[in-house]
Design an enzyme around this catalytic site. Sequence first.
Site, mmCIF file in Angstrom:
data_model
loop_
_atom_site.group_PDB
_atom_site.id
_atom_site.type_symbol
_atom_site.label_atom_id
_atom_site.label_comp_id
_atom_site.label_asym_id
_atom_site.label_seq_id
_atom_site.Cartn_x
_atom_site.Cartn_y
_atom_site.Cartn_z
ATOM 1 N N ARG A 283 -5.839 11.205 -10.371
ATOM 2 C CA ARG A 283 -5.032 11.747 -9.323
ATOM 3 C C ARG A 283 -4.499 10.808 -8.344
ATOM 4 N NH1 ARG A 283 -4.773 11.057 -4.488
ATOM 5 N NH2 ARG A 283 -7.034 12.047 -3.558
ATOM 6 N N ASP B 153 -13.541 7.855 -0.941
ATOM 7 C CA ASP B 153 -12.554 7.618 0.213
ATOM 8 C C ASP B 153 -11.742 8.863 0.532
ATOM 9 O OD1 ASP B 153 -11.212 6.045 2.050
ATOM 10 O OD2 ASP B 153 -9.667 5.751 0.473
ATOM 11 N N ASP B 154 -11.281 9.703 -0.622
ATOM 12 C CA ASP B 154 -10.496 10.936 -0.418
ATOM 13 C C ASP B 154 -11.327 11.900 0.355
ATOM 14 O OD1 ASP B 154 -8.287 9.674 -1.802
ATOM 15 O OD2 ASP B 154 -9.566 9.413 -3.495
ATOM 16 N N GLU C 74 -12.044 6.249 -5.838
ATOM 17 C CA GLU C 74 -10.650 6.464 -5.249
ATOM 18 C C GLU C 74 -9.796 7.088 -6.110
ATOM 19 O OE1 GLU C 74 -9.813 5.172 -2.010
ATOM 20 O OE2 GLU C 74 -8.345 6.841 -2.237
ATOM 21 N N ASP C 75 -9.270 8.210 -5.637
ATOM 22 C CA ASP C 75 -8.172 8.990 -6.652
ATOM 23 C C ASP C 75 -8.537 9.465 -7.934
ATOM 24 O OD1 ASP C 75 -6.590 8.720 -4.244
ATOM 25 O OD2 ASP C 75 -5.053 7.460 -5.110
ATOM 26 N N TYR D 295 0.921 -1.370 0.012
ATOM 27 C CA TYR D 295 0.190 0.008 -0.085
ATOM 28 C C TYR D 295 0.778 1.168 0.006
ATOM 29 C CZ TYR D 295 -3.667 2.903 1.802
ATOM 30 O OH TYR D 295 -4.755 4.104 2.139
ATOM 31 N N LYS E 96 -5.722 -0.945 -2.009
ATOM 32 C CA LYS E 96 -6.930 -0.686 -0.884
ATOM 33 C C LYS E 96 -7.694 -2.197 -0.708
ATOM 34 C CE LYS E 96 -7.006 4.030 -0.756
ATOM 35 N NZ LYS E 96 -6.734 5.042 0.483
ATOM 36 N N ALA F 227 -9.275 16.290 -0.680
ATOM 37 C CA ALA F 227 -9.190 15.860 0.763
ATOM 38 C C ALA F 227 -9.243 17.151 1.643
ATOM 39 C CB ALA F 227 -7.817 15.286 0.719
ATOM 40 N N ASN G 197 0.591 12.199 0.186
ATOM 41 C CA ASN G 197 1.174 10.940 0.099
ATOM 42 C C ASN G 197 1.796 10.940 -1.433
ATOM 43 O OD1 ASN G 197 0.245 9.479 2.452
ATOM 44 N ND2 ASN G 197 -1.707 9.536 1.639
HETATM 45 N N1 LIG Z 1 -3.639 10.945 4.397
HETATM 46 C C1 LIG Z 1 -4.567 10.513 3.682
HETATM 47 O O1 LIG Z 1 -5.167 9.481 4.165
HETATM 48 C C2 LIG Z 1 -4.851 11.066 2.446
HETATM 49 C C3 LIG Z 1 -6.236 10.987 1.952
HETATM 50 C C4 LIG Z 1 -6.494 11.686 0.684
HETATM 51 C C5 LIG Z 1 -5.528 12.382 0.062
HETATM 52 N N2 LIG Z 1 -4.279 12.341 0.578
HETATM 53 C C6 LIG Z 1 -3.250 13.172 -0.059
HETATM 54 O O2 LIG Z 1 -3.746 14.506 -0.158
HETATM 55 C C7 LIG Z 1 -3.074 15.269 -1.431
HETATM 56 C C8 LIG Z 1 -4.050 15.912 -2.141
HETATM 57 O O3 LIG Z 1 -5.056 15.216 -2.414
HETATM 58 P P1 LIG Z 1 -6.790 15.493 -3.060
HETATM 59 O O4 LIG Z 1 -7.304 14.502 -3.428
HETATM 60 O O5 LIG Z 1 -6.959 16.788 -2.312
HETATM 61 O O6 LIG Z 1 -5.870 16.310 -4.341
HETATM 62 P P2 LIG Z 1 -6.622 17.665 -5.146
HETATM 63 O O7 LIG Z 1 -8.134 17.512 -5.202
HETATM 64 O O8 LIG Z 1 -5.915 17.761 -6.491
HETATM 65 O O9 LIG Z 1 -6.235 18.865 -4.480
HETATM 66 C C9 LIG Z 1 -4.847 19.411 -4.234
HETATM 67 C C10 LIG Z 1 -4.875 20.731 -3.707
HETATM 68 O O10 LIG Z 1 -3.667 21.266 -3.403
HETATM 69 C C11 LIG Z 1 -3.380 22.651 -3.966
HETATM 70 N N3 LIG Z 1 -2.239 22.732 -4.346
HETATM 71 C C12 LIG Z 1 -1.537 22.103 -5.182
HETATM 72 N N4 LIG Z 1 -0.193 22.603 -5.635
HETATM 73 C C13 LIG Z 1 -0.262 23.807 -4.560
HETATM 74 C C14 LIG Z 1 0.874 24.753 -4.438
HETATM 75 N N5 LIG Z 1 1.847 24.845 -5.443
HETATM 76 N N6 LIG Z 1 0.363 25.564 -3.723
HETATM 77 C C15 LIG Z 1 -0.478 25.708 -3.038
HETATM 78 N N7 LIG Z 1 -1.757 24.800 -3.280
HETATM 79 C C16 LIG Z 1 -1.267 23.810 -4.131
HETATM 80 C C17 LIG Z 1 -4.491 22.458 -5.270
HETATM 81 O O11 LIG Z 1 -4.672 23.895 -5.502
HETATM 82 P P3 LIG Z 1 -5.869 24.074 -6.422
HETATM 83 O O12 LIG Z 1 -7.252 24.056 -5.926
HETATM 84 O O13 LIG Z 1 -5.534 25.796 -6.806
HETATM 85 O O14 LIG Z 1 -5.618 23.335 -7.853
HETATM 86 C C18 LIG Z 1 -5.667 21.834 -4.463
HETATM 87 O O15 LIG Z 1 -6.376 22.849 -3.840
HETATM 88 C C19 LIG Z 1 -2.595 13.944 -2.025
HETATM 89 O O16 LIG Z 1 -1.025 13.968 -1.917
HETATM 90 C C20 LIG Z 1 -3.084 12.661 -1.361
HETATM 91 O O17 LIG Z 1 -2.361 11.666 -1.541
HETATM 92 C C21 LIG Z 1 -3.936 11.783 1.799
HETATM 93 O O1 LIG Z 2 -3.851 6.260 -0.503
HETATM 94 C C1 LIG Z 2 -3.717 6.440 0.325
HETATM 95 O O2 LIG Z 2 -2.631 6.027 0.887
HETATM 96 C C2 LIG Z 2 -4.405 7.487 0.982
HETATM 97 C C3 LIG Z 2 -5.096 8.415 0.321
HETATM 98 O O3 LIG Z 2 -6.524 7.494 -0.190
HETATM 99 C C4 LIG Z 2 -4.575 9.167 -0.795
HETATM 100 O O4 LIG Z 2 -5.251 9.236 -1.879
HETATM 101 O O5 LIG Z 2 -3.370 9.587 -0.642
HETATM 102 MG MG LIG Z 3 -6.930 7.960 -2.166
#
Ligand SMILES: NC(=O)c1ccc[n+]([C@@H]2O[C@H](COP(=O)([O-])OP(=O)(O)OC[C@H]3O[C@@H](n4cnc5c(N)ncnc54)[C@H](OP(=O)(O)O)[C@@H]3O)[C@@H](O)[C@H]2O)c1
Ligand SMILES: O=C(O)C[C@H](O)C(=O)O
Ligand SMILES: [Mg+2]
Length: 585
Positions: free
Chosen positions: A148, A258-259, A237-238, A95, A166, A295, A402
């Site tokens: 994504r 999930d996100d 997802e993603d 994972y 997952k 997220a 991540n």
């Molecule tokens: N820990 C967990 O369980 C978990 C779960 C889900 C996601 N995540 C992680 O969270 C991250 C984002 O996922 P997401 O689904 O939210 O993606 P997303 O919908 O593409 O959102 C990314 C956000 O980051 C902003 N961003 C990107 N580059 C930037 C920069 N240079 N300066 C300022 N803001 C910036 C984007 O701005 P704009 O809106 O202006 O494009 C957008 O608002 C990923 O790395 C994912 O792996 C972690």
């Molecule tokens: O896949 C993961 O580890 C968590 C989350 O769903 C992500 O998109 O980063």
């Molecule tokens: Mg995800």
Amino acid sequence: MARIPGQQNRTIGTASPNFDTANPAYIRKYLRTYGLTPPRRETYEVQKTRCLQQLALKTTDIDKFLYLSTLRKNNVHLFYRLVTDHLKELTPLIYTPVVGEACQRWSEIYQQPEGMYLSWEDRGNLAAVIANWPQPNVEITCITDGSRILGLGDLGINGMGIPIGKLALYTACAGIRPEATLPLTLDLGTGNKAFREDPLYMGSRHDKISPEEEREFMDELMTALTERWPGIVIQFEDFKNPFPALERYRHTYTCFNDDIQGTGAVILGGVINAVKRSGLPCKDHRAVFLGAGSAGVGVAKQIVQFFMREGMTENEARACFYLVDTKGLVTADRGDKLADHKIYFARTDNNGQQFKTLEEVIEHVHPTMLMGLSTLGGVFTPQILNKMAEWNTHPIIFPLSNPSSKSECDFESAITHTDGRALFASGSPFQPFLFTNSAGETRTYYPGQGNNMYVFPGIGLGTILSKAVEVTDAMIYASGEAVAEALTPEEIELGYLYPDITRIRNVSVVVARKVIRAAQKDKVDRENALSNLDDAALDAWIRARMYDPHAEVRSLEREVGALLSSLGTPSPVNGQSYFEPHSRL
Ligand SMILES: NC(=O)c1ccc[n+]([C@@H]2O[C@H](COP(=O)([O-])OP(=O)(O)OC[C@H]3O[C@@H](n4cnc5c(N)ncnc54)[C@H](OP(=O)(O)O)[C@@H]3O)[C@@H](O)[C@H]2O)c1
Ligand SMILES: O=C(O)C[C@H](O)C(=O)O
Ligand SMILES: [Mg+2]
């Protein structure tokens, strides 16, 4: 949970029989694997020793990933025995984070079919393609279009590693039977030009289809999936922009994202514990989020709900959040057209002033919480962490992007630059860290892993078992609360914000129970008899339905024994065989 008996007991993906060397001879004969594996019946200890030795010979993470994928394919129950027993060591290999590298290199490392691919060109025939899936009783699917993948961008069909990973955790962490899971990747084109030009890329070589075309495709997909498997739980997802699909389907199908929702819930769990630990009441918290995507918004909305339950009004709660995207602080008068999902959090108290960078925003806000969901590795700099420590006794620092390379900071940096006072959780795993603070106290600090893996397995399990017709907001919230409550006194003492990963199957039972209770309250459940069980009885009922890879041989023995007695044949005693190798039952 339905199981597939005897000879049809196939492993995930393409049909391959159960080659478990733990099976006694008469089971092998029954399964018609007799003679196809070395003759000796092995104990798990022996199997484990061999596997761990073989794994140790693999020198790169990708080789370890491939070794484990092949093991899952060839001996699924042994694979899950190993994973459930070595969650801490093996989860990062199957994972996050290693699955990220596997997705980036999917076309190069591809060896075997393990999930289903549906292309835009298949539209109009999705039901017919889905009919090819060899497993008759699918209970849950995880779907991505690869647009994504983690923080790694659009990886097209190479994103398949994510649904596979997952769903492996659904099985390992929540006991959903492997053959009841369907990894699904949509080949709807990709914006990744390098992939489109890569001769090894295995998906369609056109650009991503339009949102209207995607909606048409998804409508057909949702119908086709539920026609073949009524009641199937569908996890999105993603996807790059997952909000429209979630809104469109959430009240008509048993689905969740999930996100947005899983992440919202799991971070809610960590924040409930961190707020307690911070010593500040909810009303005194100010949260800066770097990232206002699926997220970021999903997490902020769940915490708003928590603050409201703690006595704040919705407007008071919402005012605690400052979201930052590529254009800076999200405000109502920034001059650009805000995406719909950002409007709820757009600030109106900025007096016309705009804040372009994270540094400017934190100087303006002096936050108590700093959340990273931006895909920007290392952006929580030592200077920013120092400021957080200057303003707060216990700053809440959650770099959640991540995989590890995209984490807004690492654990060592968060501890070092806050003098050991940070309340920390990251999306990807980090090692514990020994640190001496400015008072000369040396101790080991333990990072929290704020990853949706703590909730999605239990959400899926609770939804399947309650036969819920939809996944409601209350079910999602309940899953986050369950994680917060699952900490033991020992874990609290050690400063954990999340339960130890080795206890995740127990945590999943509590998550599933709370999800079921919320489904009952919302009247979306269809397994009505569960309302009569008290919590202890419900936990026992859930546990009894969880796939246990260690019990698999025994359960096959029981199954075959029952079949034999129904045929009037005595059961095998002491491993003695009652079958000729080629006899038919
Ligand atoms: N820990 C967990 O369980 C978990 C779960 C889900 C996601 N995540 C992680 O969270 C991250 C984002 O996922 P997401 O689904 O939210 O993606 P997303 O919908 O593409 O959102 C990314 C956000 O980051 C902003 N961003 C990107 N580059 C930037 C920069 N240079 N300066 C300022 N803001 C910036 C984007 O701005 P704009 O809106 O202006 O494009 C957008 O608002 C990923 O790395 C994912 O792996 C972690
Ligand atoms: O896949 C993961 O580890 C968590 C989350 O769903 C992500 O998109 O980063
Ligand atoms: Mg995800």
